[in-house]
Design a protein around this motif. Structure first.
Motif, PDB file in Angstrom:
ATOM      1  N   GLY A   1     -73.113  48.147-100.191  1.00 30.94           N
ATOM      2  CA  GLY A   1     -73.106  47.641-101.572  1.00 30.94           C
ATOM      3  C   GLY A   1     -72.707  46.304-101.750  1.00 30.94           C
ATOM      4  N   THR A   2     -72.739  45.681-100.528  1.00 26.36           N
ATOM      5  CA  THR A   2     -72.246  44.051-100.429  1.00 26.36           C
ATOM      6  C   THR A   2     -72.837  43.411-101.529  1.00 26.36           C
ATOM      7  OG1 THR A   2     -71.610  44.606 -98.282  1.00 26.36           O
ATOM      8  CG2 THR A   2     -71.355  42.366 -99.120  1.00 26.36           C
ATOM      9  N   TYR A   3     -74.132  43.218-101.639  1.00 26.90           N
ATOM     10  CA  TYR A   3     -75.024  42.506-102.231  1.00 26.90           C
ATOM     11  C   TYR A   3     -75.017  43.013-103.828  1.00 26.90           C
ATOM     12  CZ  TYR A   3     -79.173  40.462-104.564  1.00 26.90           C
ATOM     13  OH  TYR A   3     -80.118  39.713-105.360  1.00 26.90           O
TER      14      TYR A   3
ATOM     15  N   TRP B   1     -74.752  34.908-101.976  1.00 27.46           N
ATOM     16  CA  TRP B   1     -75.496  34.794-103.289  1.00 27.46           C
ATOM     17  C   TRP B   1     -74.766  34.344-104.529  1.00 27.46           C
ATOM     18  CZ3 TRP B   1     -73.440  39.033-100.586  1.00 27.46           C
ATOM     19  CH2 TRP B   1     -72.177  39.489-101.264  1.00 27.46           C
ATOM     20  N   SER B   2     -74.015  33.120-104.241  1.00 25.67           N
ATOM     21  CA  SER B   2     -73.582  32.265-105.042  1.00 25.67           C
ATOM     22  C   SER B   2     -74.762  31.427-105.786  1.00 25.67           C
ATOM     23  CB  SER B   2     -72.760  31.173-104.446  1.00 25.67           C
ATOM     24  OG  SER B   2     -73.395  30.425-103.253  1.00 25.67           O
ATOM     25  N   VAL B   3     -74.879  32.130-106.932  1.00 27.59           N
ATOM     26  CA  VAL B   3     -76.120  31.641-107.624  1.00 27.59           C
ATOM     27  C   VAL B   3     -76.357  30.115-108.037  1.00 27.59           C
ATOM     28  CG1 VAL B   3     -77.798  32.084-109.670  1.00 27.59           C
ATOM     29  CG2 VAL B   3     -76.378  33.994-108.501  1.00 27.59           C
ATOM     30  N   GLY B   4     -75.088  29.596-108.321  1.00 27.02           N
ATOM     31  CA  GLY B   4     -75.006  28.199-108.737  1.00 27.02           C
ATOM     32  C   GLY B   4     -75.900  27.196-107.490  1.00 27.02           C
TER      33      GLY B   4
ATOM     34  N   MET C   1     -71.219  34.271-109.255  1.00 23.75           N
ATOM     35  CA  MET C   1     -72.208  33.202-109.544  1.00 23.75           C
ATOM     36  C   MET C   1     -71.834  31.854-108.703  1.00 23.75           C
ATOM     37  SD  MET C   1     -74.479  33.913-111.792  1.00 23.75           S
ATOM     38  CE  MET C   1     -75.169  35.372-112.404  1.00 23.75           C
ATOM     39  N   PHE C   2     -70.474  31.673-108.544  1.00 22.24           N
ATOM     40  CA  PHE C   2     -69.739  30.488-108.109  1.00 22.24           C
ATOM     41  C   PHE C   2     -68.992  30.433-106.764  1.00 22.24           C
ATOM     42  CE2 PHE C   2     -70.145  29.877-112.860  1.00 22.24           C
ATOM     43  CZ  PHE C   2     -70.879  28.744-112.915  1.00 22.24           C
TER      44      PHE C   2
END
Length: 839
Positions: free
Chosen positions: A304-306, A456-459, A438-439
């Motif tokens: 469940g990492t992602y 997965w740092s969405v920024g 996100m960051f």
């Protein structure tokens, strides 16, 4: 007559037996409420059920049962309804608004209430995110019927203590694609041979949605209407428990949590979640499956990492996400190494797990509710202890890309503020863990093999210039992106208009204007000109629209310019002279007309449907430009000269020599081939281009060290690149990089395609930076031997044409706004690239 009565008794008896296979223990049932079999006209498991019939049955339950109501939370790309059936006791249903208020109070960090056992637990039973994993939606029908119609004391007890939300089909478009296929090839008698057509779907299969997206990766990214609708619903209700039902390979058994250990070194979800809660529920799943003789396994697979799975996103919202994986019958019956597996058997396991989820949640409702309360309180306390008090971001050059990022933050209920010319996200807020998602970026990990991405740092997806801050000046809170962009209305000119190419929506505006007949040029050098009383500098790629050269008069041209600006909110300017203050003038030979692209893309067997869908989605939804999708089976028939650009995404291409020559000849005539990932490797391997793949020197004298066989999967698996974010250094003067201001941009890598920088000194557009790591797990070997010496983007000359080779996918999961421009530049400006050489 007697014979007819006997047949009727036998039929009813077999029907009752078929239903009892699933829920014998929950008799008696309300005879006034139709079972799925009575409603559909066939027993569950006899056929695959279309989504419209699933919805119709749930609507029927809402109509006839005082325990049920139905809610529509959106529509798919293809217009299918997205629905949730709410089932609870009649008393709870009539008082749902008040129960919701009491439930949501526990998600407020300031709430100190302790009446944990007084409020029903909220459970979301969610099914069928992958369309060709169909058993769970059939189980949803049985589950809905059980809770709507059973008068068994056990079920009545659950209804008094729970509010159950049944989402029967998260991916209706994919499900119906698979349902049509499976039913079309269903034999009578059933064919169990694994090689039968029924068990082997045609490309692209039913796993994905309309645009071939994997919706089980979209919870974090929120690109598709299915996910956006569900996320909006989720943040309205915050369920305590959420199920995520799947299927896996036919030769397996059944999986439920606990999963393989989370790969993060310090997971942001509470340890209590992935240890205590998973084990508490897992013990009950084991007992339930033992009771019906089903075999299963736990812990050794999946992770469940992602944070974007249906089984991991709830873990970041104070709930518990639960993954189930059932060995698939891939049709109605199939032979396996353990005997035959049938569709009804797979449905029964999913049904049993769903009922057990409710049972266990109700049994532990006070525990689960206090856990959720503590989760949101700990978000505030954890943020308070951190030196980082927030993140600031903005990109003054690109308001639409910034807006898209803010939209993503708001979709996850993250607080965003505007302070002067900067946006601020404080860490001290209930969604602190989503702010981290996100960051934050990471370089150290507990594990090295991931089921999906490790970054997965969405920024970074948005190439957003952000930085942490230790002090805050919040300003005004933003609650909507409506009217967020401020673009000065373009003033009329009888001479020329200039459109800023830096904005994310500029390609869409260009396409709109070309489609409406305007002639538009691109500036291959920057310039500064006078706009009204002020001077304005324009970057590489600025669009120039000379009024006198249009087929339309000045008024009609202006109306089109206004319409484009209103639609796409892109900075546009009217100018009255071509004599610029600095740089080139508007009549320069460095300002060149852009031809309206005519683009095709190969799809079908061997082509990676995810990547093809991402290209299709980008052009459909953001550029509003058509792309011709050519099935591989039709390649010999197509008139390839009808197209100026051909896209080949990753895949296993098996062209004949004649077909390969057809492509090379077409490129050599002056056309553009765009390859992504393994398609770029194909172009090199087949010597379509004179480029090379990075291959480290091998030590022929090295002797392999013996290692335990049991560790082979882990040791070899870590050398793959599941998904990392790297820093790429780009040449901003190159047409493929027009619109960028900074040389360094983030790029996503999830393959092992390594391009050697071109021998042509002008052909390597993007190379990995000297210190390339931004986020995600990568071995030292891969970093040293492959990443640092390699390029990410090359243009290679072939005759009068060119091949644009992307090592990495610039359109990954519809979310890489930061690199979409590289791909769009290839479409609009590819034919302008003349690869200089000294030959």
């Amino acid at each position: 007559m007697l014979k007819k009565l006997l047949l009727l008794v036998l039929f009813c008896g077999s029907t009752l037996y078929g239903q009892d296979y699933f829920f014998k223990k929950f008799h008696p049932f309300n005879a006034d409420i139709p079972s799925p079999e009575e409603f559909l006209g066939y027993g569950i498991g006899e056929h695959h059920t279309r989504h419209d019939l699933i919805v119709a049955y749930l609507e029927k339950l809402a109509e006839v049962s005082e325990r049920a109501s139905i809610h529509y939370y959106g529509k798919t790309h293809e217009g299918r309804k997205l629905v949730i059936l709410t089932i609870t006791s009649p008393e709870n249903l009539s008082n749902l608004d008040e129960l919701k208020r009491q439930h949501l109070a526990f998600t407020n960090p300031d709430n100190n209430a302790s009446n944990y056992d007084d409020v029903p637990i909220f459970i979301n039973l969610a099914y069928n995110v992958h369309g060709n994993e169909p058993s769970s939606s059939e189980a949803a029908l049985l589950t809905a019927y059980t809770f709507a119609a059973s008068n068994n004391p056990e079920i009545l007890g659950y209804l008094n203590n729970a509010v159950i939300f049944i989402d029967p089909t998260i991916n209706p478009d994919g499900r119906d694609r698979h349902t049509q296929y499976a039913n079309s090839y269903q034999g009578n008698p059933l064919v169990a041979d694994p090689q039968d057509a029924e068990h082997n779907e045609y490309w692209p299969g039913g796993r994905t949605n309309h645009y071939w997206f994997d919706l089980n990766r979209d919870w974090l990214l929120g690109i598709n209407p299915e996910s956006r609708g569900k996320l909006t619903w989720y943040h309205e209700w915050y369920p305590n428990v959420v199920t995520d039902f799947h299927e896996m390979g036919t030769q397996s058994t059944y999986f439920f949590e606990p999963m393989k250990a989370n790969g993060s070194l310090d997971p942001i979800m509470p340890k209590e979640n992935y240890e205590d809660l998973n084990n508490m529920f897992g013990e009950q799943f084991a007992k339930a499956l033992d009771s019906i003789g089903s075999f299963y396994f736990t812990k050794e697979a999946f992770d469940g990492t992602y944070p974007g799975y249906g089984s991991s996103y709830p873990d970041l919202q104070g709930g518990l996400g639960l993954l189930f994986e059932q060995a698939s019958s891939r049709g109605h019956k199939q032979t396996t190494a353990f005997g035959e597996i049938t569709f009804p058997f797979t449905i029964r396991n999913q049904y049993t797990s769903g009922i057990t989820t409710v049972k266990t949640a109700v049994k532990n409702k006070a525990y689960m509710r206090k856990y959720q309360q503590d989760f949101f309180k700990s978000a505030i306390s954890r943020a308070s202890k951190s030196k980082i008090k927030g993140y600031t971001f903005n990109d003054a050059h690109d308001q639409n890309r910034t807006k898209a990022f803010i939209d993503k933050l708001l979709l996850h209920n993250i607080e965003v503020y505007k302070s002067n010319d900067t946006y601020v996200v404080p860490t001290k807020q209930p969604q602190y863990r989503m702010v981290q998602t996100m960051f934050e970026t990471y370089s150290k990990y507990r594990d090295s093999v991931y089921y999906d991405a490790s970054a997965w740092s969405v920024g970074n997806f948005y190439n957003m210039k952000y930085k942490p801050t230790t002090s805050l000046n919040l300003g005004d809170r933003i609650t909507t992106t409506k009217d967020l962009i401020q673009v000065s209305p373009v003033e009329k000119s009888n001479y020329a208009y200039i459109i800023d190419w830096d904005d994310y929506n500029a390609p869409a505006a260009l396409n709109y204007l070309q489609k409406n007949g305007l002639t538009i040029s691109s500036s291959f050098k920057p310039f500064t000109t006078k706009v009204g009383p002020d001077s304005k500098s324009f970057n590489y790629g600025a669009l120039v629209i000379p009024v006198s050269l249009q087929k339309k008069d000045a008024d009609a041209t202006y109306k089109l310019i206004q319409a484009a600006q209103k639609e796409f909110q892109v900075p546009m300017f009217g100018v009255n002279s071509g004599f610029n203050l600095n740089g080139i003038d508007l009549g320069s030979r460095f300002i060149s007309p852009i031809k309206k692209p005519k683009i095709a893309m190969l799809i079908g067997d061997g082509v990676r449907s995810y990547e093809a869908g991402e290209v299709w989605h980008l052009l459909d939804n953001r550029v509003h430009m058509p792309i011709t999708k050519i099935p591989m089976r039709n390649f010999d028939k197509i008139k390839i000269d009808s197209y100026k650009t051909l896209v080949m995404v990753s895949g296993k291409y098996k062209f004949t020599d004649k077909q390969q020559d057809k492509i090379k000849t077409w490129v050599g005539k002056g056309n553009t081939l765009i390859t992504i990932g393994t398609a770029s490797k194909w172009a090199i391997d087949k010597k379509l281009v004179k480029e090379k793949l990075t291959k480290p020197e091998k030590d022929t004298l090295a002797i392999a060290t013996r290692k335990p066989y049991v560790d082979s999967d882990e040791n070899l698996g870590k050398e793959s690149v599941g998904g990392v974010i790297l820093k790429m250094d780009i040449d901003t003067t190159h047409p493929l990089a027009f619109g960028y201001h900074d040389n360094a941009i983030p790029v996503y890598k999830n393959n092992t395609v390594w391009l050697t920088p071109s021998k042509n000194e002008y052909a390597t557009v993007g190379k990995y930076a000297k210190e390339p790591h931004i986020d995600g797990f990568l071995t030292t070997k891969n970093m040293k031997q492959y990443v640092k010496p390699s390029a990410s983007l090359i243009v290679s000359k072939v005759g009068s044409g060119r091949v644009i080779l992307f090592a990495d996918n610039p359109n990954f999961r519809g979310s890489w706004y930061g690199t979409n421009r590289l791909f769009l530049n290839a479409l609009f400006l590819g034919d302008k690239i003349k690869v200089p050489s000294r030959e």
